[in-house]
Design a protein around this motif. Structure first.
Motif, PDB file in Angstrom:
ATOM      1  N   PRO A  22      18.382 -31.876 -13.161  1.00  0.00           N
ATOM      2  CA  PRO A  22      19.093 -32.298 -14.375  1.00  0.00           C
ATOM      3  C   PRO A  22      20.252 -33.252 -14.090  1.00  0.00           C
ATOM      4  CG  PRO A  22      19.719 -30.066 -13.790  1.00  0.00           C
ATOM      5  CD  PRO A  22      18.612 -30.454 -12.848  1.00  0.00           C
ATOM      6  N   LYS A  23      20.375 -34.265 -14.919  1.00  0.00           N
ATOM      7  CA  LYS A  23      21.430 -35.270 -14.745  1.00  0.00           C
ATOM      8  C   LYS A  23      22.838 -34.663 -14.687  1.00  0.00           C
ATOM      9  CE  LYS A  23      22.018 -38.236 -18.122  1.00  0.00           C
ATOM     10  NZ  LYS A  23      21.993 -39.435 -18.988  1.00  0.00           N
ATOM     11  N   PRO A  24      23.211 -33.706 -15.554  1.00  0.00           N
ATOM     12  CA  PRO A  24      24.579 -33.186 -15.501  1.00  0.00           C
ATOM     13  C   PRO A  24      24.956 -32.515 -14.184  1.00  0.00           C
ATOM     14  CG  PRO A  24      23.569 -32.655 -17.604  1.00  0.00           C
ATOM     15  CD  PRO A  24      22.486 -33.171 -16.725  1.00  0.00           C
ATOM     16  N   LEU A  25      23.949 -32.157 -13.378  1.00  0.00           N
ATOM     17  CA  LEU A  25      24.237 -31.517 -12.095  1.00  0.00           C
ATOM     18  C   LEU A  25      24.252 -32.503 -10.926  1.00  0.00           C
ATOM     19  CD1 LEU A  25      22.321 -28.101 -12.340  1.00  0.00           C
ATOM     20  CD2 LEU A  25      24.681 -28.643 -12.954  1.00  0.00           C
ATOM     21  N   PHE A  58      14.766 -27.201 -16.662  1.00  0.00           N
ATOM     22  CA  PHE A  58      15.964 -27.224 -15.833  1.00  0.00           C
ATOM     23  C   PHE A  58      16.808 -25.953 -15.905  1.00  0.00           C
ATOM     24  CE2 PHE A  58      15.699 -32.046 -16.461  1.00  0.00           C
ATOM     25  CZ  PHE A  58      15.025 -32.219 -15.255  1.00  0.00           C
ATOM     26  N   MET A  59      16.380 -24.979 -16.685  1.00  0.00           N
ATOM     27  CA  MET A  59      17.158 -23.739 -16.798  1.00  0.00           C
ATOM     28  C   MET A  59      17.395 -23.064 -15.444  1.00  0.00           C
ATOM     29  SD  MET A  59      18.910 -21.619 -18.547  1.00  0.00           S
ATOM     30  CE  MET A  59      18.623 -21.637 -20.314  1.00  0.00           C
ATOM     31  N   PRO A  60      16.402 -22.993 -14.540  1.00  0.00           N
ATOM     32  CA  PRO A  60      16.666 -22.349 -13.239  1.00  0.00           C
ATOM     33  C   PRO A  60      17.798 -23.012 -12.455  1.00  0.00           C
ATOM     34  CG  PRO A  60      14.301 -22.559 -13.598  1.00  0.00           C
ATOM     35  CD  PRO A  60      14.977 -23.352 -14.690  1.00  0.00           C
ATOM     36  N   GLN A  61      17.855 -24.357 -12.476  1.00  0.00           N
ATOM     37  CA  GLN A  61      18.929 -25.046 -11.760  1.00  0.00           C
ATOM     38  C   GLN A  61      20.296 -24.752 -12.371  1.00  0.00           C
ATOM     39  OE1 GLN A  61      15.925 -26.497 -12.447  1.00  0.00           O
ATOM     40  NE2 GLN A  61      15.558 -28.276 -11.141  1.00  0.00           N
ATOM     41  N   PHE A  62      20.353 -24.669 -13.711  1.00  0.00           N
ATOM     42  CA  PHE A  62      21.629 -24.368 -14.360  1.00  0.00           C
ATOM     43  C   PHE A  62      22.060 -22.925 -14.085  1.00  0.00           C
ATOM     44  CE2 PHE A  62      21.007 -28.264 -16.795  1.00  0.00           C
ATOM     45  CZ  PHE A  62      22.305 -28.735 -16.875  1.00  0.00           C
ATOM     46  N   SER A  76      27.942 -19.726 -21.681  1.00  0.00           N
ATOM     47  CA  SER A  76      26.611 -19.262 -22.049  1.00  0.00           C
ATOM     48  C   SER A  76      25.611 -20.397 -21.888  1.00  0.00           C
ATOM     49  CB  SER A  76      26.592 -18.793 -23.516  1.00  0.00           C
ATOM     50  OG  SER A  76      27.570 -17.814 -23.758  1.00  0.00           O
ATOM     51  N   LEU A  77      24.410 -20.056 -21.424  1.00  0.00           N
ATOM     52  CA  LEU A  77      23.323 -21.008 -21.329  1.00  0.00           C
ATOM     53  C   LEU A  77      22.322 -20.753 -22.450  1.00  0.00           C
ATOM     54  CD1 LEU A  77      22.593 -20.952 -17.471  1.00  0.00           C
ATOM     55  CD2 LEU A  77      23.827 -22.715 -18.745  1.00  0.00           C
TER      56      LEU A  77
END
Length: 244
Positions: A22-25, A58-62, A76-77
């Motif tokens: 994911p871009k934000p990471l 991308f939930m696992p990376q977050f 919260s995600l």
């Protein structure tokens, strides 16, 4: 007040960096882009929860990133349940999804997960609360060719938004909208109304803001300093140099 970070995009212009990440990471300096945003939100006493909406891919990376993050605020995600570019909800769809999923009834501060700038948010929030109306963050990019990539805006003498053109071919100014918005709780229901009324797939936030300004007063707050929308490789390289 709640803060919502939009982080569910698929960032195709940054491939191959963002094909599986994911871009934000992505890191700027030694920190992920989203960490700069989190730090700004942590400095605001009004914010009692930070919500990050991402996608199933991308939930696992977050989750992994959040497990290592030290923060004073509750984070919260939210999974928007999309898995690829074809079924994405778009920015407005994700805003609506998060508002419904979390049953939000508070004032809401919305930020793009790729928004990188060096000013704090205190003056913006003070301005917004004084207006009691939707407020957008604005920035003078000082280049009409670059302005074509963004929503170009016009403000009147009291900073009320009087024109908004999403990615115009011939921009009339270099004042552009950042992906930064304040919505009073009484105006959150208008997101659902917009999605119900729109006839085409206009999911960029600019189309919503242009629609919204014709329904209620919308104001702009102009930021100075550095600002980067990490949309492509050029801006990502520049941001890494300037924020190193």
């Amino acid at each position: 007040m709640k803060a919502l970070i939009l982080a569910a995009g698929y960032a195709t212009r940054l491939y191959p960096l963002t094909e599986e990440y994911p871009k934000p990471l992505l890191k700027v300096g030694k920190r992920p882009i989203i960490n700069y945003i989190i730090n700004k939100l942590q400095a605001l006493d009004d914010i009692n929860e930070i919500i990050i909406v991402t996608n199933s891919k991308f939930m696992p990376q977050f989750k992994k990133w959040l497990g290592k993050l030290h923060t004073r605020k509750r984070i919260s995600l939210v999974d928007d349940l999309t898995k690829n570019l074809d079924d994405r909800r778009g920015a407005i769809g994700d805003m609506n999804f998060a508002v419904n999923k979390k049953r939000l009834k508070d004032d809401l501060l919305v930020m793009g997960g790729d928004n990188l700038f060096n000013e704090d948010l205190n003056e913006f929030l003070s301005f917004a609360k004084a207006k009691s109306s939707p407020v957008i963050g604005a920035y003078n990019i000082k280049n009409k060719l670059e302005a074509r990539k963004y929503g170009v805006i016009k403000l009147d003498r009291v900073n009320r938004l009087i024109d908004f053109k999403e990615k115009p071919e011939n921009p009339r100014s270099t004042l552009i909208a950042m992906c930064l918005y304040y919505f009073p709780k009484g105006k959150l229901k208008l997101i659902k109304k917009y999605l119900k009324d729109k006839k085409d797939k206009y999911d960029a936030t600019g189309f919503y803001i242009d629609w919204l300004r014709k329904k209620v007063p919308v104001y702009g707050f102009v930021f100075n300093g550095l600002w980067y929308d990490i949309g492509d490789h050029k801006f990502y390289r520049e941001a890494k140099q300037r924020f190193r």
